[in-house]
Design a protein around this motif. Structure first.
Motif, mmCIF file in Angstrom:
data_model
loop_
_atom_site.group_PDB
_atom_site.id
_atom_site.type_symbol
_atom_site.label_atom_id
_atom_site.label_comp_id
_atom_site.label_asym_id
_atom_site.label_seq_id
_atom_site.Cartn_x
_atom_site.Cartn_y
_atom_site.Cartn_z
ATOM 1 N N LEU A 68 0.806 -1.228 0.000
ATOM 2 C CA LEU A 68 0.000 0.000 0.000
ATOM 3 C C LEU A 68 0.836 1.273 0.000
ATOM 4 C CD1 LEU A 68 -2.759 -0.983 2.598
ATOM 5 C CD2 LEU A 68 -2.890 -1.060 0.100
ATOM 6 N N ILE A 69 2.152 1.161 0.089
ATOM 7 C CA ILE A 69 2.992 2.357 0.200
ATOM 8 C C ILE A 69 2.845 3.250 -1.020
ATOM 9 C CG2 ILE A 69 5.393 3.159 0.316
ATOM 10 C CD1 ILE A 69 5.997 0.613 1.950
ATOM 11 N N LEU A 70 2.663 2.661 -2.199
ATOM 12 C CA LEU A 70 2.580 3.471 -3.416
ATOM 13 C C LEU A 70 1.193 4.052 -3.669
ATOM 14 C CD1 LEU A 70 4.826 1.452 -5.890
ATOM 15 C CD2 LEU A 70 5.330 3.608 -4.734
ATOM 16 N N GLU A 71 0.205 3.657 -2.888
ATOM 17 C CA GLU A 71 -1.139 4.180 -3.125
ATOM 18 C C GLU A 71 -1.208 5.696 -2.942
ATOM 19 O OE1 GLU A 71 -4.772 4.110 -4.550
ATOM 20 O OE2 GLU A 71 -3.507 2.320 -4.413
ATOM 21 N N PRO A 72 -0.688 6.284 -1.853
ATOM 22 C CA PRO A 72 -0.717 7.750 -1.754
ATOM 23 C C PRO A 72 0.145 8.426 -2.807
ATOM 24 C CG PRO A 72 0.507 6.790 0.080
ATOM 25 C CD PRO A 72 -0.161 5.657 -0.613
ATOM 26 N N VAL A 73 1.211 7.762 -3.265
ATOM 27 C CA VAL A 73 2.013 8.337 -4.350
ATOM 28 C C VAL A 73 1.171 8.421 -5.614
ATOM 29 C CG1 VAL A 73 4.082 8.043 -5.766
ATOM 30 C CG2 VAL A 73 4.141 7.443 -3.338
ATOM 31 N N ALA A 74 0.464 7.346 -5.933
ATOM 32 C CA ALA A 74 -0.381 7.328 -7.124
ATOM 33 C C ALA A 74 -1.471 8.394 -7.066
ATOM 34 C CB ALA A 74 -1.000 5.951 -7.293
ATOM 35 N N ARG A 75 -1.882 8.761 -5.861
ATOM 36 C CA ARG A 75 -2.932 9.787 -5.708
ATOM 37 C C ARG A 75 -2.365 11.193 -5.657
ATOM 38 N NH1 ARG A 75 -7.945 7.500 -3.230
ATOM 39 N NH2 ARG A 75 -7.710 5.236 -3.306
ATOM 40 N N GLY A 76 -1.047 11.327 -5.811
ATOM 41 C CA GLY A 76 -0.433 12.640 -5.887
ATOM 42 C C GLY A 76 -0.076 13.263 -4.555
ATOM 43 N N PHE A 77 -0.029 12.464 -3.478
ATOM 44 C CA PHE A 77 0.220 13.030 -2.151
ATOM 45 C C PHE A 77 1.700 13.179 -1.826
ATOM 46 C CE2 PHE A 77 -3.967 10.844 -0.824
ATOM 47 C CZ PHE A 77 -4.697 11.842 -1.450
ATOM 48 N N GLY A 78 2.586 12.584 -2.625
ATOM 49 C CA GLY A 78 3.997 12.687 -2.324
ATOM 50 C C GLY A 78 4.807 11.663 -3.106
ATOM 51 N N PHE A 79 6.087 11.553 -2.749
ATOM 52 C CA PHE A 79 6.980 10.585 -3.384
ATOM 53 C C PHE A 79 7.477 9.615 -2.316
ATOM 54 C CE2 PHE A 79 10.174 13.207 -1.422
ATOM 55 C CZ PHE A 79 11.259 12.352 -1.207
ATOM 56 N N THR A 80 8.107 8.525 -2.753
ATOM 57 C CA THR A 80 8.733 7.611 -1.816
ATOM 58 C C THR A 80 9.917 6.930 -2.478
ATOM 59 O OG1 THR A 80 8.265 5.928 -0.130
ATOM 60 C CG2 THR A 80 7.443 5.498 -2.345
ATOM 61 N N VAL A 81 10.690 6.210 -1.691
ATOM 62 C CA VAL A 81 11.771 5.366 -2.183
ATOM 63 C C VAL A 81 11.468 3.951 -1.736
ATOM 64 C CG1 VAL A 81 14.242 4.845 -2.088
ATOM 65 C CG2 VAL A 81 13.453 7.232 -2.166
ATOM 66 N N ILE A 82 11.473 3.020 -2.684
ATOM 67 C CA ILE A 82 10.988 1.674 -2.414
ATOM 68 C C ILE A 82 11.760 0.693 -3.288
ATOM 69 C CG2 ILE A 82 9.194 1.592 -4.192
ATOM 70 C CD1 ILE A 82 7.279 0.500 -2.048
ATOM 71 N N PRO A 83 11.902 -0.574 -2.885
ATOM 72 C CA PRO A 83 12.573 -1.547 -3.744
ATOM 73 C C PRO A 83 11.789 -1.813 -5.022
ATOM 74 C CG PRO A 83 12.523 -2.324 -1.479
ATOM 75 C CD PRO A 83 11.615 -1.136 -1.552
ATOM 76 N N ARG A 84 12.509 -2.145 -6.076
ATOM 77 C CA ARG A 84 11.875 -2.332 -7.381
ATOM 78 C C ARG A 84 10.806 -3.416 -7.362
ATOM 79 N NH1 ARG A 84 15.728 -2.966 -12.414
ATOM 80 N NH2 ARG A 84 15.875 -0.722 -12.003
ATOM 81 N N TYR A 85 11.034 -4.525 -6.659
ATOM 82 C CA TYR A 85 10.036 -5.593 -6.641
ATOM 83 C C TYR A 85 8.693 -5.088 -6.129
ATOM 84 C CZ TYR A 85 13.365 -9.356 -7.660
ATOM 85 O OH TYR A 85 14.271 -10.179 -8.258
ATOM 86 N N ALA A 86 8.724 -4.219 -5.133
ATOM 87 C CA ALA A 86 7.475 -3.682 -4.602
ATOM 88 C C ALA A 86 6.803 -2.774 -5.617
ATOM 89 C CB ALA A 86 7.741 -2.924 -3.308
ATOM 90 N N ARG A 87 7.598 -1.980 -6.327
ATOM 91 C CA ARG A 87 7.015 -1.116 -7.350
ATOM 92 C C ARG A 87 6.423 -1.935 -8.503
ATOM 93 N NH1 ARG A 87 8.230 -0.644 -12.583
ATOM 94 N NH2 ARG A 87 10.465 -0.512 -12.126
ATOM 95 N N GLN A 88 7.113 -3.016 -8.892
ATOM 96 C CA GLN A 88 6.613 -3.841 -9.984
ATOM 97 C C GLN A 88 5.284 -4.507 -9.645
ATOM 98 O OE1 GLN A 88 9.915 -6.495 -10.642
ATOM 99 N NE2 GLN A 88 10.754 -5.251 -12.285
ATOM 100 N N ALA A 89 5.057 -4.763 -8.363
ATOM 101 C CA ALA A 89 3.825 -5.439 -7.955
ATOM 102 C C ALA A 89 2.645 -4.482 -7.806
ATOM 103 C CB ALA A 89 4.052 -6.175 -6.631
ATOM 104 N N PHE A 90 2.876 -3.180 -7.932
ATOM 105 C CA PHE A 90 1.800 -2.214 -7.729
ATOM 106 C C PHE A 90 0.757 -2.370 -8.832
ATOM 107 C CE2 PHE A 90 0.161 2.277 -7.913
ATOM 108 C CZ PHE A 90 -0.537 2.200 -6.714
ATOM 109 N N ALA A 91 -0.507 -2.316 -8.461
ATOM 110 C CA ALA A 91 -1.599 -2.629 -9.383
ATOM 111 C C ALA A 91 -1.883 -1.528 -10.394
ATOM 112 C CB ALA A 91 -2.870 -2.931 -8.583
#
Length: 314
Positions: free
Chosen positions: A222-245
Motif C-alpha cells: 500500500l505504500i505506493l497508493e498515496p504516491v499514485a494519488r499525488g500526495f507525495g513521493f517515496t523510495v521503495i525496492p523495485r520488486y514492490a514497485r513492480q507489484a503495484f496494481a
C-alpha cells in the motif's frame, strides 16, 4: 505405547483368520501368536471370537484394526518424507522481505496450482527475523538482503533489488525542491532507503528528514497508493514497485548512480534441502516478472539544493 509386534500379529491374524497360518507367515510359534493376542486383550478387552476353524474379529478388534491401518499409513508417510523423492508433494516454506515476497508469492501459488500435493507457507519479515526463522527450522528457505556469516547457514546470491525513487505520474522532478514540494511518503524502511538513494541522486542534499512527511504505511503493498494519488513521493525496492496494481499512476525517477541490494537465498547448511524446496528454488530463479509499463523521468544534473534554482514541475 502398544508393542508394534503385537499389533502386526493381530492384524495378520485378522487377515488370515487362523492362528496356524499367522504363525507360519510371521515365523512364530502358535503359542507366541496366542500370547500376543492375550497381551492386547488384557489392555483393550475382547478382540477375537475364537471359532473351531477361524477367528472372528469383535467391534473392539475392528477399532484396533483401524488403528493399525492408521499407524501403517503414518509410517509410509514418514518414510516418504525421509526419502524425500517426490518434489510434488509436501510443504514449501519461505520467509522473505515483503518487497520480493510480493513478486515470489504468485510464483509459488502457480507452482501449487500445477501440483496440488504441494502446500505453500510464506511469511513477510525483516532480515533479522528471516535469519532467526531459518536457523530455528521454522522455515526451510529464506531471502535476506544481508549475507549471513553463521556457518549453520548456506547462502547464495539470488537476485539484485535496486531502490527506486517513485513519484506521481504527472510530476516531473528537476531537483531537490520538487521533492520538497511533493513531500515524503514514509514507511518502516523509508528514511534509510531514501537517504541511501537520494545521496546519490542529489549530492549535497540536506537529507530526507528535512522534507515534509505527507503519509506513512507499514503495508508494503500500500505504500505506493498515496504516491499514485499525488500526495507525495517515496523510495521503495523495485520488486514492490513492480507489484503495484496501477503502474500508469506512478513514475520512476531515473538516477545516474543506482543503489542496488543483493538478495541472498539461505537455508540450513547441515542437511540437504527437500525436493519440494529444490523445485521451488528452480521455479523462483527461472521466473521472470514482466516489467510493468511505467513512466520514467530524469532529475536535473545539478545538485539543486537551493529551491530558487529549480523549475517547477510541468
Amino acid at each position: 505405547m502398544i508393542n508394534p509386534q503385537w499389533l502386526r500379529t493381530f492384524a495378520t491374524l485378522a487377515e488370515l483368520g487362523s492362528f496356524t497360518r499367522t504363525a507360519d507367515r510371521l515365523d512364530l510359534t502358535q503359542a507366541a501368536v496366542s500370547q500376543h493376542v492375550q497381551q492386547l486383550e488384557r489392555r483393550l478387552g475382547p478382540l477375537l471370537i475364537r471359532r473351531p476353524r477361524h477367528a472372528e474379529v469383535t467391534p473392539a478388534g475392528r477399532a484396533l484394526l483401524d488403528y493399525c491401518r492408521e499407524l501403517d499409513q503414518a509410517e509410509r508417510r514418514l518414510h516418504g518424507r525421509l526419502a524425500d523423492d517426490d518434489a510434488t508433494h509436501g510443504e514449501i516454506s519461505l520467509i522473505s522481505p515483503g518487497s520480493v515476497g510480493l513478486a515470489l508469492y504468485p510464483v509459488l501459488l502457480a507452482l501449487q496450482a500445477e501440483h496440488r500435493g504441494l502446500r505453500v507457507r510464506h511469511r513477510f519479515a525483516p532480515d533479522r527475523e528471516v535469519l532467526e526463522a531459518v536457523l530455528d527450522n521454522r522455515y526451510e528457505l529464506g531471502l535476506t538482503s544481508v549475507r549471513p556469516d553463521d556457518p549453520r547457514l548456506a547462502a547464495a546470491p539470488f537476485s539484485e533489488e535496486p531502490l527506486e525513487l517513485v513519484v506521481p505520474a504527472s510530476v516531473r522532478v528537476e531537483g531537490w525542491c520538487d521533492l520538497q514540494r511533493l513531500g515524503f511518503i514514509d514507511h518502516p524502511n523509508g528514511p534509510s532507503m531514501a537517504n541511501r538513494l537520494l545521496r546519490q541522486a542529489f549530492p549535497g542534499n540536506p537529507g530526507v528528514r528535512s522534507l515534509p512527511v505527507h503519509g506513512f504505511s507499514n503495508q508494503i503493498s500500500l505504500i505506493l497508493e498515496p504516491v499514485a494519488r499525488g500526495f507525495g513521493f517515496t523510495v521503495i525496492p523495485r520488486y514492490a514497485r513492480q507489484a503495484f496494481a496501477r503502474p500508469e499512476a506512478i513514475a520512476v525517477v531515473e538516477t545516474t548512480s543506482p543503489v542496488v541490494d543483493t538478495l541472498w537465498l539461505i537455508h540450513r547448511s547441515e542437511w540437504p534441502l527437500s525436493a519440494c524446496a529444490q523445485l521451488a528454488m528452480r521455479r523462483m530463479r527461472d521466473a521472470s516478472r514482466p516489467e510493468p509499463t511505467v513512466a520514467k523521468t530524469k532529475p536535473s544534473r545539478s545538485k539543486a539544493v537551493a529551491c530558487k534554482t529549480v523549475r517547477r514541475p510541468r
